[in-house]
Design a protein around this motif. Structure first.
Motif, short mmCIF file in Angstrom:
data_model
loop_
_atom_site.label_atom_id
_atom_site.label_comp_id
_atom_site.label_asym_id
_atom_site.label_seq_id
_atom_site.Cartn_x
_atom_site.Cartn_y
_atom_site.Cartn_z
N CYS A 149 2.79 11.59 2.22
CA CYS A 149 4.20 11.40 2.58
C CYS A 149 4.93 10.48 1.61
N GLY A 150 4.16 9.75 0.78
CA GLY A 150 4.78 8.86 -0.20
C GLY A 150 5.33 7.56 0.37
N MET A 151 5.12 7.32 1.66
CA MET A 151 5.64 6.10 2.27
C MET A 151 4.80 4.90 1.84
N SER A 152 5.39 3.71 1.91
CA SER A 152 4.68 2.49 1.54
C SER A 152 4.81 1.46 2.64
N CYS A 153 3.92 0.49 2.61
CA CYS A 153 3.94 -0.57 3.62
C CYS A 153 3.36 -1.84 3.03
N HIS A 154 3.70 -2.97 3.64
CA HIS A 154 3.12 -4.24 3.24
C HIS A 154 1.62 -4.23 3.53
N LEU A 155 0.85 -4.78 2.64
CA LEU A 155 -0.58 -4.91 2.87
C LEU A 155 -0.85 -5.71 4.14
N GLU A 156 -0.11 -6.80 4.33
CA GLU A 156 -0.32 -7.63 5.53
C GLU A 156 0.03 -6.86 6.80
N CYS A 157 1.07 -6.03 6.75
CA CYS A 157 1.43 -5.22 7.93
C CYS A 157 0.31 -4.24 8.25
N ALA A 158 -0.26 -3.63 7.22
CA ALA A 158 -1.35 -2.67 7.42
C ALA A 158 -2.59 -3.36 7.98
N CYS A 192 -2.67 6.09 6.43
CA CYS A 192 -1.23 5.86 6.37
C CYS A 192 -0.68 5.86 7.79
N VAL A 193 0.00 4.81 8.17
CA VAL A 193 0.53 4.69 9.53
C VAL A 193 1.61 5.74 9.79
N SER A 194 2.28 6.19 8.73
CA SER A 194 3.36 7.16 8.89
C SER A 194 2.86 8.58 9.11
N CYS A 195 1.89 9.04 8.27
CA CYS A 195 1.45 10.44 8.37
C CYS A 195 -0.03 10.60 8.70
N GLY A 196 -0.81 9.52 8.60
CA GLY A 196 -2.23 9.60 8.96
C GLY A 196 -3.16 9.95 7.82
N LYS A 197 -2.63 10.20 6.63
CA LYS A 197 -3.49 10.56 5.50
C LYS A 197 -4.37 9.37 5.09
N VAL A 198 -5.62 9.67 4.71
CA VAL A 198 -6.54 8.63 4.25
C VAL A 198 -6.24 8.30 2.79
N ASN A 199 -6.17 7.01 2.47
CA ASN A 199 -5.88 6.56 1.11
C ASN A 199 -6.89 5.50 0.68
N LEU A 250 0.86 -1.19 0.00
CA LEU A 250 0.00 0.00 0.00
C LEU A 250 0.89 1.23 0.00
N VAL A 251 0.48 2.26 -0.72
CA VAL A 251 1.28 3.49 -0.84
C VAL A 251 0.45 4.69 -0.44
N CYS A 252 1.05 5.57 0.36
CA CYS A 252 0.40 6.84 0.71
C CYS A 252 0.61 7.79 -0.46
N CYS A 253 -0.48 8.16 -1.14
CA CYS A 253 -0.36 8.98 -2.35
C CYS A 253 -1.48 10.03 -2.41
N SER A 254 -1.47 10.79 -3.48
CA SER A 254 -2.47 11.86 -3.66
C SER A 254 -3.47 11.52 -4.76
N ASP A 255 -3.60 10.24 -5.06
CA ASP A 255 -4.52 9.83 -6.12
C ASP A 255 -5.97 9.98 -5.65
N PRO A 256 -6.91 10.22 -6.60
CA PRO A 256 -8.34 10.29 -6.26
C PRO A 256 -8.80 8.96 -5.66
N PRO A 257 -9.79 8.95 -4.79
CA PRO A 257 -10.59 10.11 -4.40
C PRO A 257 -10.03 10.87 -3.18
N PHE A 258 -8.81 10.61 -2.80
CA PHE A 258 -8.24 11.24 -1.60
C PHE A 258 -7.03 12.09 -1.98
N GLN A 259 -7.29 13.16 -2.74
CA GLN A 259 -6.21 14.07 -3.10
C GLN A 259 -5.72 14.79 -1.85
N GLY A 260 -4.56 15.39 -1.97
CA GLY A 260 -3.99 16.11 -0.84
C GLY A 260 -2.55 15.72 -0.62
#
Length: 341
Positions: free
Chosen positions: A185-194, A217-224, A172-182
């Protein structure tokens, strides 16, 4: 016996030489294919530093570096100067001790080459040699800052580990793609870890956090968005010929939508496929999910299970085509605040 031979048998005589004589000897030593480093090792650290600073034209202390590192750098500087005097194509050193960018891309910039065998090497910064650390992942080799405890480019921000053969569908990647623009942090994590981490919000109480088909996102809290990952799992399950992959991807799909409100219909399709598959291979949890062997078409439930996977993907595509987003903006803000606690 010449001066070099005398120094080889009695290195203590170096201290009696003038600075200019020492420099001349170093120039002679630089011609040797081997043995030069051994002779210079017997010289004092102070003598070697004085010669190096004289060659560079500036005072540097090089604290924290071994004598061997300083000797290697000195011989390199001298060799480069001699090449320049001979009119070869080897470019000169800049004032800070580095080469021109054109030559840096070749073998005169050994840091990236050495890092393949050793992640700790040295580099020049403002004329000083400093220790540099690179990512241990051979597919990444990104340069790490001194404060980094893991590689943010290729490693999971939760477990801080990387995959030798990274499968993007399992990340999983923290990004600015729709529908959650904004801002992300660009950080990524294993799906299983999340799936296991409480702050990601992918749990049975996700509705209390304002999450439905999404994750924090566990790193910055942004919804993805999480539905795209769910779709990837079903697509893999639909197209695979291997029973173990079918079991694994269906298990992930079931966990991703467990406890959602708006996607219970999709969850119901997957749940039906899981129950049907479990009749043939047993529970899709623990070791069996990764150890199941065989070909999907040989399972009595195989074709029907994959038909349900196709139905689930088509249903999601239909939902997304008619609705831009299922999560109101105030719920996104509530999720952000909750994930910071």
């Amino acid at each position: 016996m010449d001066a070099l031979e005398e120094l080889e048998f009695d290195p203590s005589k170096c201290s009696k030489l003038s600075m200019e004589q020492k420099r001349e000897l170093v120039y002679e030593l630089s011609k040797w294919s081997d043995g030069a480093t051994d002779i210079l090792q017997a010289w004092s650290r102070q003598d070697i530093l004085q010669i190096l600073c004289a060659e560079l034209g500036k005072e540097r202390k090089y604290t924290g570096l071994t004598k061997l590192k300083i000797i290697e750098h000195l011989l390199k500087v001298v060799s480069d100067k001699k090449s320049l005097e001979r009119g070869t194509e080897t470019p000169p050193l800049l004032d800070n001790g580095e080469r021109t960018p054109k030559r840096q891309r070749k073998s005169d910039n050994p840091n990236r080459l050495l890092s393949a065998a050793n992640t700790d090497t040295t580099s020049m910064v403002d004329g000083d040699l400093i220790d540099v650390t690179y990512c241990k992942n051979s597919a990444c080799k990104a340069r790490l800052n001194s404060e980094d405890v893991f590689c943010k480019r290729c490693s999971c921000c939760i477990c801080r580990q990387y995959d030798d053969n990274k499968d993007p569908s399992l990340w999983l990647v923290c990004c600015s793609d729709p529908p959650f623009q904004g801002k992300s942090c660009g950080m990524s994590c294993h799906l299983e870890c999340a799936l296991r981490h409480e702050k990601s919000g992918i749990t049975n109480n996700r509705q209390d956090k304002g999450l439905d088909g999404s994750f924090c996102c566990v790193s910055c809290g942004k919804v993805n968005d999480l539905l795209s990952s769910w779709r990837k799992q079903l697509t893999m399950a639909r197209d695979t010929r291997r029973v173990d992959i079918l079991c694994y991807r269906l298990s992930l799909s079931q966990k991703i939508l467990a406890g959602t409100k708006h996607y219970q219909n999709l969850y119901g399709i997957v749940d039906e496929a899981v129950k049907m598959l479990e009749e043939d291979v047993g529970p899709l949890t623990g070791l069996p999910v990764k150890k199941a062997r065989g070909i999907v078409n040989r399972l009595s439930s195989g074709p029907e299970v994959q038909r349900l996977c196709t139905s689930a993907v088509d249903s999601l595509d239909s939902i997304l085509s008619n609705r831009v987003s299922d999560i109101p903006s105030d719920s996104r803000y509530a999720c952000w605040k909750t994930c910071q606690i």
